[in-house]
Each structure stands twice: as structure tokens, then as C-alpha cells.
Design a protein around this motif. Structure first.
Motif, short mmCIF file in Angstrom:
data_model
loop_
_atom_site.label_atom_id
_atom_site.label_comp_id
_atom_site.label_asym_id
_atom_site.label_seq_id
_atom_site.Cartn_x
_atom_site.Cartn_y
_atom_site.Cartn_z
N ILE A 167 0.78 -1.09 0.02
CA ILE A 167 -0.02 0.07 -0.07
C ILE A 167 1.01 0.90 -0.01
O ILE A 167 1.80 1.42 0.94
CB ILE A 167 -0.94 -0.08 1.16
N GLY A 168 0.74 2.17 -0.92
CA GLY A 168 1.69 3.21 -1.09
C GLY A 168 1.34 4.36 -0.20
O GLY A 168 0.01 4.41 0.35
N PRO A 169 1.84 5.65 -0.71
CA PRO A 169 1.72 6.87 0.03
C PRO A 169 0.19 7.29 -0.15
O PRO A 169 -0.25 8.15 0.88
CB PRO A 169 2.63 7.79 -0.67
N LEU A 170 -0.27 6.94 -1.34
CA LEU A 170 -1.84 7.34 -1.36
C LEU A 170 -2.81 6.45 -0.80
O LEU A 170 -4.02 6.62 -0.93
CB LEU A 170 -2.11 7.81 -2.73
N GLY A 171 -2.53 5.41 -0.12
CA GLY A 171 -3.36 4.41 0.32
C GLY A 171 -3.80 3.52 -0.78
O GLY A 171 -5.00 2.95 -0.61
N ASN A 172 -3.25 3.22 -1.86
CA ASN A 172 -3.78 2.55 -2.86
C ASN A 172 -2.49 1.61 -3.34
O ASN A 172 -1.29 1.77 -2.86
CB ASN A 172 -4.56 3.22 -3.71
N LEU A 173 -2.85 0.92 -4.42
CA LEU A 173 -1.92 0.00 -5.12
C LEU A 173 -1.41 0.44 -6.53
O LEU A 173 -0.95 -0.13 -7.35
CB LEU A 173 -2.30 -1.35 -5.32
N ASP A 174 -1.60 1.82 -6.79
CA ASP A 174 -1.59 2.60 -8.05
C ASP A 174 0.19 2.40 -8.36
O ASP A 174 0.71 3.25 -7.67
CB ASP A 174 -2.01 3.93 -8.15
N PRO A 175 0.61 1.63 -9.40
CA PRO A 175 2.17 1.68 -9.49
C PRO A 175 2.67 3.12 -9.95
O PRO A 175 3.90 3.41 -9.94
CB PRO A 175 2.45 0.68 -10.65
N GLU A 176 1.61 3.84 -10.74
CA GLU A 176 2.13 5.17 -11.07
C GLU A 176 2.60 6.03 -10.02
O GLU A 176 3.66 7.04 -10.33
CB GLU A 176 0.94 5.79 -11.99
N ILE A 192 -4.77 17.11 2.97
CA ILE A 192 -3.24 17.83 3.29
C ILE A 192 -2.50 16.63 3.50
O ILE A 192 -1.39 16.82 4.03
CB ILE A 192 -3.58 18.95 4.58
N GLY A 193 -2.76 15.38 3.49
CA GLY A 193 -1.74 14.33 3.80
C GLY A 193 -1.73 14.08 5.09
O GLY A 193 -0.53 13.46 5.40
N GLU A 252 0.84 18.18 -4.26
CA GLU A 252 -0.23 19.22 -4.40
C GLU A 252 -1.49 18.83 -3.80
O GLU A 252 -1.80 17.58 -3.90
CB GLU A 252 -0.55 19.19 -5.89
N SER A 253 -2.20 19.47 -2.78
CA SER A 253 -3.35 19.20 -2.18
C SER A 253 -4.46 19.42 -2.95
O SER A 253 -4.56 20.47 -3.62
CB SER A 253 -3.43 19.70 -0.81
N VAL A 254 -5.36 18.24 -2.91
CA VAL A 254 -6.47 18.52 -4.08
C VAL A 254 -7.68 17.87 -3.09
O VAL A 254 -7.48 17.29 -2.21
CB VAL A 254 -6.68 17.77 -5.29
N SER A 255 -8.96 18.47 -3.63
CA SER A 255 -10.28 17.65 -3.06
C SER A 255 -10.30 16.20 -3.35
O SER A 255 -9.62 15.89 -4.40
CB SER A 255 -11.47 18.45 -3.21
N TRP A 256 -10.94 15.58 -2.41
CA TRP A 256 -11.32 14.18 -2.87
C TRP A 256 -11.97 14.21 -4.38
O TRP A 256 -11.91 13.16 -4.99
CB TRP A 256 -12.17 13.53 -1.89
N ASP A 257 -12.86 15.04 -4.60
CA ASP A 257 -13.34 15.03 -5.95
C ASP A 257 -12.41 15.21 -7.16
O ASP A 257 -12.49 14.49 -8.03
CB ASP A 257 -14.44 16.12 -6.31
N GLU A 258 -11.54 15.96 -6.94
CA GLU A 258 -10.38 16.32 -7.64
C GLU A 258 -9.54 14.99 -7.91
O GLU A 258 -9.18 14.65 -8.93
CB GLU A 258 -9.60 17.61 -7.45
N PHE A 259 -9.42 14.24 -6.74
CA PHE A 259 -8.43 13.24 -6.71
C PHE A 259 -9.16 12.23 -7.47
O PHE A 259 -8.41 11.44 -8.40
CB PHE A 259 -8.23 12.72 -5.32
#
Length: 323
Positions: A167-176, A192-193, A252-259
Motif C-alpha cells: 500500500i503506497g503513500p496514497l493508500g492504494n496500489l497504483d504503480p504510477e 493535506i496528507g 499538491e493538495s486537492v479535494s477528494w472529488d479532484e483526486f
């Protein structure tokens, strides 16, 4: 001691089974026989392999009999996901086996309101997986408190180790995510992380199980968190990961909708599942009663996993690791 490990070819079993053999136990691994452990170890040559489809045998009502027929002194169940499955095994082992150990999850709790979370003091779980794991832990505790089978449940965080994606820094498995951090490009993070992730190396989870077997009297009827000594938040892990590639983190902090708009639904849902919980669990109980002493901090465990993925061409990064 004869120990049965159910699902011993997976993340935890890769490390637990060799540990048990080295401790002098007779070990039997029950699995579907469809994969090998993630890491080779000479101790596997001493392990008896029994092939069984847990899901099918549970449906047929015979899995408990399969386990009991091996006449174990202790059973480590790493792949129990429903209360019905847990109850069936308990009822078949009651009076015949000395100790049943269950692998739970810190997702037995819901979103964090206080940190660290002490065993049994988290919020109510949400989602089928967490609800089921919490119910199983309760059933096992009630079983032992009522004078039945001696049971213990151990609850890992996000398990990390060589051979699979962490599980990566964004809490998912996205290899990008790793490619972005390795290049020094800006990583978009929801909020804000500040949300935390509670990782643990698979070998430290294995240590917890081995200690609970060794200290049966202290472990009976108890539940324990088995996580790393500390937890890292999104920006902390992203900053550490960038440094592994010799980069400065650009976040860069973004909203959940933007994410959500910038990734797949699967990655966004996985991120939300992890980050909305933002859990940090205490290991003081496991330290005190079992002597649990995890060897890996979360970033060290993730780095080890990431290095393996890069060396085996499982992920693409733009710059090499410098650590």
C-alpha cells in the motif's frame, strides 16, 4: 509441538512456517496448493503439505474435520474471513486442540478518533471485511472466556514484504505513484496528507504469531495488534519515498472529488478505504504480554518491498534508488 498452518503459503506464512520449523515444531501447511511461498527457505523441505480448498470444504461442512484429523497441538488460521467459518472450526477443535490462533485485521475498527488505538477501543467497523473480522475476534474471545477452546486473535496492519505491491503513500496500489515520486514530478494528494497508514512487515506479523504460540497462557483469550512501531502519514511516506530516488517531494493538495477525477475508480476507492480510517494502533499489549519487538519501521519495510519490485521488473520508475 505439532502445528497446523492454514494458508501458510501466503504473505504471513512465508515467514511464519520457517520460524516454526526453526523453533523445533512439526509443521503442516494446509493450502489449495496453487502457489509457493514468496521467499525460498530450506525449512520448507521439512513441512508436510496438505491440499484442501477451504472455501469448498467449509461449504461441504468438512473442513474442521480435515484439520482435526491431523491431530494438531495448535492451529494457526490465516485465511478465515467469515464468522460461520470460524465457528465451524472452533466447534470441531474444541476439546481436541490446545490453541487456535486467528489472523484478523486492524480494519476490525472504523475511522480513527484517538491515536493510538488500544485493543477493543476503536470505533465500530464498516465494510463487510472489517465487520466480519471484528465479529470473528469477538466470537473467539467469548469462546475462551466461556471455558472453551483457547484462542488468540492477532490483527495486522497493511502487510508489506518482498514479492507483492505495498500500500503506497496514497493508500492504494497504483504503480504510477512510484513513477511520479521517482521523477520528482508533483503528486496530487487528497486533503493535506495528514491521514495515517499503519504498515507492518510480514515477518513481524509472523513473529507475533510465533510468540503467541510460545506464550500460550498469556495469549489465550486475548487479541493483539501486530503493526510496525510507528505509523506514517501520507505526506511523510511520500517525502520518504521521494528521497529514496534522490528527489524532493512535490505534493499538491486537492479535494477528494479532484483526486477521484484524476485516477481510476478502483484506486480512488482503495485510497478512501485506507485514508478515511487513518488508523494508528498500539502494540503495547503485544510488547508486554508476548515480548513482541517488530524489527521493521514502516518505511524500511516498504523500501524493501519496492526494491524487490524494481529488481524484478514489476514496476517502472524513472530514476534508480539511491539508498
Amino acid at each position: 509441538m505439532k502445528i497446523i498452518v492454514i494458508g501458510g503459503s501466503g504473505h504471513i506464512g512465508t515467514y511464519l512456517v520457517p520460524r516454526l520449523v526453526r523453533a523445533g515444531h512439526e509443521v503442516v501447511n494446509i493450502s489449495r496448493g496453487k502457489r509457493h511461498a514468496y521467499a525460498e527457505a530450506p525449512e520448507w523441505a521439512q513441512v508436510r503439505q496438505v491440499t484442501a480448498d477451504r472455501e469448498q470444504e467449509d461449504a461441504d461442512g468438512v473442513f474442521g474435520a480435515t484439520v482435526a484429523a491431523l491431530r494438531p497441538d495448535a492451529v494457526v488460521d490465516l485465511v478465515c474471513f467469515t464468522p460461520e467459518s470460524a465457528v465451524d472450526l472452533v466447534e470441531r477443535l474444541r476439546g481436541e486442540t490446545g490453541h487456535l490462533l486467528h489472523c484478523g485485521s486492524i480494519w476490525r475498527y472504523g475511522s480513527s478518533l484517538r491515536a493510538p488505538i488500544v485493543e477493543g477501543e476503536g470505533t465500530a467497523p464498516f465494510g463487510e471485511y472489517g465487520i466480519q473480522k471484528d465479529r470473528i475476534a469477538q466470537i473467539l474471545k467469548e469462546e475462551t472466556a466461556g471455558g472453551g477452546l483457547a484462542t488468540t486473535s492477532l490483527h495486522p496492519g497493511h502487510i508489506v514484504g518482498p514479492g507483492w505491491h505495498p500500500i503506497g503513500p496514497l493508500g492504494n496500489l497504483d504503480p504510477e505513484v512510484w513513477r511520479t515520486l521517482s521523477s520528482g514530478r508533483t503528486l496530487r494528494i487528497p486533503g493535506i496528507g495528514a491521514e495515517h497508514l499503519n504498515h507492518v512487515h510480514a515477518d513481524d506479523v509472523a513473529q507475533g504469531f510465533a510468540l503467541a504460540i510460545e506464550h500460550r497462557d498469556a495469549a489465550a483469550g486475548e487479541d493483539f495488534h501486530v503493526v510496525a512501531p510507528t505509523a506514517m502519514n501520507v505526506r511523510g511516506l511520500a517525502t520518504a519515498a521521494s528521497s529514496w530516488f534522490g528527489q524532493e517531494a512535490s505534493l499538491e493538495s486537492v479535494s477528494w472529488d479532484e483526486f477521484r477525477a484524476g485516477t481510476t475508480a478502483e484506486h480512488a476507492d482503495t485510497s478512501w478505504a485506507h485514508l478515511s480510517r487513518s488508523q494508528v494502533c498500539s502494540i503495547e499489549k503485544a510488547r508486554t504480554l508476548l515480548g513482541y519487538a517488530p524489527a521493521y519501521e514502516p518505511d524500511a519495510a516498504i523500501l524493501e518491498s519496492l526494491r524487490w519490485l524494481i529488481e524484478h521488473d514489476r514496476i517502472d520508475v524513472e530514476h534508480s534508488l539511491v539508498v
